[in-house]
Design a protein around this motif. Structure first.
Motif, PDB file in Angstrom:
ATOM      1  N   PRO A 186     -34.399 -23.778 -21.085  1.00 60.93           N
ATOM      2  CA  PRO A 186     -34.356 -25.235 -20.928  1.00 60.93           C
ATOM      3  C   PRO A 186     -33.829 -25.891 -22.203  1.00 60.93           C
ATOM      4  CG  PRO A 186     -36.425 -24.378 -20.067  1.00 60.93           C
ATOM      5  CD  PRO A 186     -35.734 -23.227 -20.747  1.00 60.93           C
ATOM      6  N   GLY A 187     -32.799 -26.740 -22.016  1.00 62.89           N
ATOM      7  CA  GLY A 187     -32.215 -27.427 -23.157  1.00 62.89           C
ATOM      8  C   GLY A 187     -31.024 -26.721 -23.778  1.00 62.89           C
ATOM      9  N   SER A 188     -30.521 -25.663 -23.139  1.00 60.25           N
ATOM     10  CA  SER A 188     -29.433 -24.907 -23.766  1.00 60.25           C
ATOM     11  C   SER A 188     -28.446 -24.375 -22.726  1.00 60.25           C
ATOM     12  CB  SER A 188     -30.010 -23.743 -24.580  1.00 60.25           C
ATOM     13  OG  SER A 188     -29.021 -23.144 -25.390  1.00 60.25           O
ATOM     14  N   ILE A 189     -27.315 -23.885 -23.245  1.00 59.30           N
ATOM     15  CA  ILE A 189     -26.227 -23.343 -22.426  1.00 59.30           C
ATOM     16  C   ILE A 189     -25.895 -21.945 -22.928  1.00 59.30           C
ATOM     17  CG2 ILE A 189     -23.754 -23.572 -21.912  1.00 59.30           C
ATOM     18  CD1 ILE A 189     -24.129 -26.603 -22.020  1.00 59.30           C
ATOM     19  N   CYS A 243     -25.421 -14.641 -25.209  1.00 57.98           N
ATOM     20  CA  CYS A 243     -26.331 -15.421 -26.042  1.00 57.98           C
ATOM     21  C   CYS A 243     -26.809 -16.644 -25.267  1.00 57.98           C
ATOM     22  CB  CYS A 243     -25.631 -15.860 -27.329  1.00 57.98           C
ATOM     23  SG  CYS A 243     -25.428 -14.537 -28.537  1.00 57.98           S
ATOM     24  N   PHE A 244     -28.094 -16.936 -25.328  1.00 59.71           N
ATOM     25  CA  PHE A 244     -28.624 -18.057 -24.544  1.00 59.71           C
ATOM     26  C   PHE A 244     -28.383 -19.400 -25.232  1.00 59.71           C
ATOM     27  CE2 PHE A 244     -32.303 -16.274 -26.867  1.00 59.71           C
ATOM     28  CZ  PHE A 244     -32.732 -17.390 -27.588  1.00 59.71           C
ATOM     29  N   THR A 245     -27.998 -19.374 -26.495  1.00 56.60           N
ATOM     30  CA  THR A 245     -27.546 -20.569 -27.215  1.00 56.60           C
ATOM     31  C   THR A 245     -26.337 -20.162 -28.034  1.00 56.60           C
ATOM     32  OG1 THR A 245     -29.778 -21.481 -27.370  1.00 56.60           O
ATOM     33  CG2 THR A 245     -28.162 -22.331 -28.918  1.00 56.60           C
ATOM     34  N   GLN A 246     -25.226 -20.901 -27.931  1.00 48.33           N
ATOM     35  CA  GLN A 246     -23.972 -20.482 -28.545  1.00 48.33           C
ATOM     36  C   GLN A 246     -23.318 -21.657 -29.255  1.00 48.33           C
ATOM     37  OE1 GLN A 246     -22.828 -17.359 -28.465  1.00 48.33           O
ATOM     38  NE2 GLN A 246     -20.872 -17.688 -29.478  1.00 48.33           N
ATOM     39  N   ALA A 247     -22.916 -21.444 -30.504  1.00 49.79           N
ATOM     40  CA  ALA A 247     -22.382 -22.536 -31.327  1.00 49.79           C
ATOM     41  C   ALA A 247     -21.099 -23.125 -30.757  1.00 49.79           C
ATOM     42  CB  ALA A 247     -22.152 -22.050 -32.756  1.00 49.79           C
ATOM     43  N   TRP A 248     -20.152 -22.279 -30.388  1.00 48.21           N
ATOM     44  CA  TRP A 248     -18.836 -22.806 -30.032  1.00 48.21           C
ATOM     45  C   TRP A 248     -18.803 -23.524 -28.680  1.00 48.21           C
ATOM     46  CZ3 TRP A 248     -15.649 -17.589 -29.994  1.00 48.21           C
ATOM     47  CH2 TRP A 248     -16.032 -16.807 -28.914  1.00 48.21           C
ATOM     48  N   THR A 249     -19.912 -23.543 -27.980  1.00 48.30           N
ATOM     49  CA  THR A 249     -20.000 -24.362 -26.766  1.00 48.30           C
ATOM     50  C   THR A 249     -19.727 -25.824 -27.088  1.00 48.30           C
ATOM     51  OG1 THR A 249     -21.533 -22.831 -25.692  1.00 48.30           O
ATOM     52  CG2 THR A 249     -21.560 -25.112 -24.920  1.00 48.30           C
TER      53      THR A 249
END
Length: 781
Positions: free
Chosen positions: A652-655, A664-670
């Protein structure tokens, strides 16, 4: 007391109103986000810049991850790990019944996480809230016990900690995990352990004095992990008064070289709980307030804000190495050249100049130390070691990103520092990696496909952009001769890319430029890569992919041997000429339409349109930027919303990195595919901070009427844009904090008569030059 001037009083009132407005805007985001549909065995992160904690949303800490197999979860304070995790049981002392806590609900906050355990014991609800304070190698975990019974109740809460003090990935030739040992237990007022070989320490203290405590193998605990740590259990006997609330806070902290520092850190952090939490909350309010947007699409607006939050989660500071934006949780919590050259463009658009600078500086420092020739590294472990000295594309992309940094910040002092290395990088691209001197550097690019080690489209395109940006930086640095040379080379390379890589028959740019033998070798590599991980008989799609490559091999083997562009893999990077805007308009439109019609899956472009198997947020983001470049904002938003549609799938709260729900469940370059289209193209903010100028060319999606963006940072200026539509008229209100800056407004195509501050003016192709601090422009559409 002397009376304040009226204008100061007005500024104070305005400032207070703006602060209240910002708090109001952030309020629902700060309330957190939860989704009961999500599998509770999915991972989460509790993020700080010096430490982070990964577990699963049921509140447990199973062995997770691949890079260090089964060891990527737990509590980390790079360059080492502290613990595998902690598990709690609650015992009703009147019945002797013990229950291991298993969360019924999980909530993500920007600043931490909450787990809710409903009725583990009759009349009792337990809440666990945790956060990693910034600047501290620690996690703070607070258990709140709520009792609704009418008579008092005695319970025992058992806190079970499993240490696992070990190095991060790629620390030594072999990442060895040695056993931990206990130095002291809570009878001394703290628990202390260390690695048996390295001077790495873990200390834990609690806000309530422990009763019984013991250590050992943890054989009686039903949650075993593979780490070579030690188990420690502390029991807390609590008497719950009727309708009461009690709490216990645990501070788990680490230190290197000094056990006393670990103990004092843990105690000081516990004693500063309220202050540290307040600082953490205020930090994320500031993150949300930067480049704050209000748009009709509430879902996208929410995603935009959480992507800024996700970016902040990924900031990592390691003493002796630096501070920078890491790639992703949980597999890549370290630094990459490639990832950051995309992600930092989103960071700049949303105003975190300090993070952009420190990340570029970290990449520069490591590259200079390890390579020394202008080449930019690919991958840096939080141990400080470089795993890959750099793919060819990364050097070009870094130079391009440095140019973008200069445009947003005007920071000529930093560019002056790295400019000699930028020149070295251009030289490395056009000499060392361009052995046949055709201006197409050789070597691996973004797509690390077996055998695809040639003159790649993304390398060539980003080299052209590197030359363009280097020319601008050289001019600013007073290096006129280099500036002229780089500008000429950039213009020449743009023509060469469009001539050599464009395939008229396929209406597509090619994967690479090279010989017939290189094309055949690339197809061999593609076939080998297809079989990686394959077990059993191939399915229909796998067979179709293999047949495509085999048929193409036969076709190419019959062709004459000549250097040309080859479309072998149809990788997503063939979109880079449109992403950067160097493709001619008609060519770009043909290519963009082709990609949308033939090369896209449910969530955007396939990584390979031949294999049609995987999609990533960065590929979809690049496509969104490409559509923006050519003014097709509705098409761009189609891609942006594909990214947004994957929000909340795992955490929840991430892409997630891989669309829709893995990697990865959270990724910088998104952030590149969300922030850049919205800030730079929908609101149209294009800065030139060195010249104290901002070009503004809004381009709203066709269904959007009223939008605004506030607190867009450009150099030492702060910009806000409000757009309102009424009937066939659209009003643009542009406000800046520094009246000395020049604003250039370009009306959307098809605009009619224009009124500037109540006076009719004539629109020209060059737009309007605005000099007042606040300007209102009315355009008849």
């Amino acid at each position: 007391m002397k009376a304040l001037p009226l204008f100061i009083l007005l500024l104070m009132v305005i400032g207070k109103a703006n602060a209240q407005s910002a708090d109001s805007y952030a309020a629902h985001i700060m309330q957190g986000i939860s989704d009961p549909k999500i599998n509770k065995t999915n991972p989460y992160v509790t993020a700080g810049d010096r430490s982070y904690l990964i577990g699963t949303q049921d509140g447990k800490f199973p062995d997770l991850g691949d890079h260090v197999e089964g060891e990527m979860a737990g509590l980390w304070c790079p360059p080492f790990k502290l613990a595998d995790g902690f598990w709690v049981s609650v015992t009703d002392k009147s019945t002797g019944k013990a229950v291991w806590l298993n969360a019924d609900q999980f909530i993500t906050y920007p600043y931490g996480n909450k787990f809710i355990y409903k009725s583990p014991v009759d009349g009792v609800t337990v809440e666990r809230f945790q956060f990693c304070p910034d600047g501290k190698t620690a996690v703070l975990v607070k258990y709140t016990i709520k009792y609704s019974g009418s008579a008092s109740k005695n319970i025992k809460l058992s806190f079970n900690l499993k240490t696992d003090i070990r190095p991060v990935w790629f620390t030594d030739t072999v990442d060895v995990d040695f056993p931990d040992k206990i130095l002291s237990t809570a009878k001394d007022g703290y628990f202390l352990a260390r690695d048996s070989t390295k001077p790495w320490y873990l200390a834990m203290v609690s806000s309530v004095k422990a009763g019984n405590q013991h250590s050992g193998s943890g054989a009686d605990i039903p949650y075993q992990t593979i780490g070579k740590g030690v188990w420690y259990t502390a029991d807390y006997n609590l008497t719950l008064a009727k309708n009461s609330t009690s709490s216990i806070i645990f501070s788990i902290a680490g230190a290197e070289n000094n056990q006393n520092a670990a103990i004092s850190n843990s105690r000081n952090i516990l004693n500063s709980y309220d202050e540290l939490l307040k600082a953490k909350i205020n930090k994320y309010k500031e993150v949300i307030a930067r480049a704050q947007i209000t748009i009709p699409d509430a879902q996208l607006q929410n995603v935009y804000n959480w992507v800024k939050i996700n970016t902040s989660w990924l900031v990592r500071t390691v003493p002796g190495t630096g501070t920078g934006l890491t790639a992703g949780y949980m597999e890549y919590p370290w630094w990459f050249g490639c990832d950051n050259t995309y992600a930092l463009q989103g960071v700049l658009a949303t105003g975190d100049f300090k993070l952009a600078k420190s990340t570029l500086e970290l990449l520069y420092n490591k590259s200079k130390a390890v390579n020394g020739n202008g080449r930019i590294v690919h991958e840096i472990s939080t141990s400080g070691k470089v795993y890959n000295k750099g793919n060819t594309q990364e050097t070009a992309h870094f130079i391009m990103c440095a140019g973008t940094y200069l445009k947003w910040t005007g920071d000529t002092a930093f560019i002056k520092k790295i400019y000699p290395y930028i020149k070295d990088g251009i030289n490395w691209l056009l000499t060392t990696t361009d052995t046949n001197h055709n201006m197409f550097p050789e070597g691996y690019g973004i797509m690390e496909v077996t055998g695809l080690n040639a003159e790649l489209i993304d390398v060539a395109v980003y080299t052209q952009q590197a030359l363009k940006n280097a020319a601008e930086m050289a001019t600013i640095m007073g290096d006129k001769k280099a500036g002229e040379k780089y500008a000429a080379l950039a213009a020449s390379l743009q023509l060469k890319v469009n001539k050599s890589f464009w395939d008229e028959e396929s209406t597509s740019y090619c994967d690479f430029f090279g010989t017939k033998q290189q094309a055949l070798s690339t197809l061999d590599g593609a076939l080998k890569q297809l079989k990686i991980g394959e077990t059993g008989a191939p399915d229909k799609q796998q067979t179709e992919r293999e047949n495509f490559y085999i048929a193409l091999q036969k076709k190419i083997s019959l062709m004459r041997d000549t250097s040309r562009g080859w479309l072998t893999n149809k990788n997503w990077v063939i979109n880079t000429p449109m992403e950067t805007g160097i493709a001619p308009y008609k060519t770009a439109i043909m290519a963009l339409d082709k990609i949308r019609m033939e090369n896209c899956g449910e969530y955007g472009p396939y990584l390979s349109a031949v294999e049609k198997k995987y999609m990533m947020t960065i590929a979809t983001g690049v496509q969104a930027v490409a559509e923006c470049r050519y003014g097709r904002v509705d098409s761009a938003m189609w891609y942006v919303n594909k990214i947004a549609a994957t929000f909340n799938r795992v955490l929840p709260g991430s892409i997630s990195e891989m669309m829709p729900d893995y990697g990865c469940f959270t990724q910088a370059w998104t952030n590149y595919g969300i922030d850049v289209p919205l800030v730079s193209y929908v609101f149209g903010v294009t800065p030139d901070a060195v010249k104290h100028t901002v070009n503004i060319r809004p381009n709203l999606p066709s269904t959007w009427k009223n939008v605004n963006i506030k607190n867009v940072k450009v150099g030492d200026n702060n910009l806000s844009i409000d757009i309102k539509t009424k009937g066939n008229r659209r009003t643009y209100t542009i406000t800046q904090s520094n009246a000395a800056w020049k604003l250039l407004f370009k009306a959307p195509s098809g605009s009619g008569d224009c009124t500037l501050n109540g006076h009719k003016v004539k629109l020209t192709d060059n737009g309007l030059t605005l000099s007042a601090n606040t300007n209102t422009i009315t355009i008849l559409l």
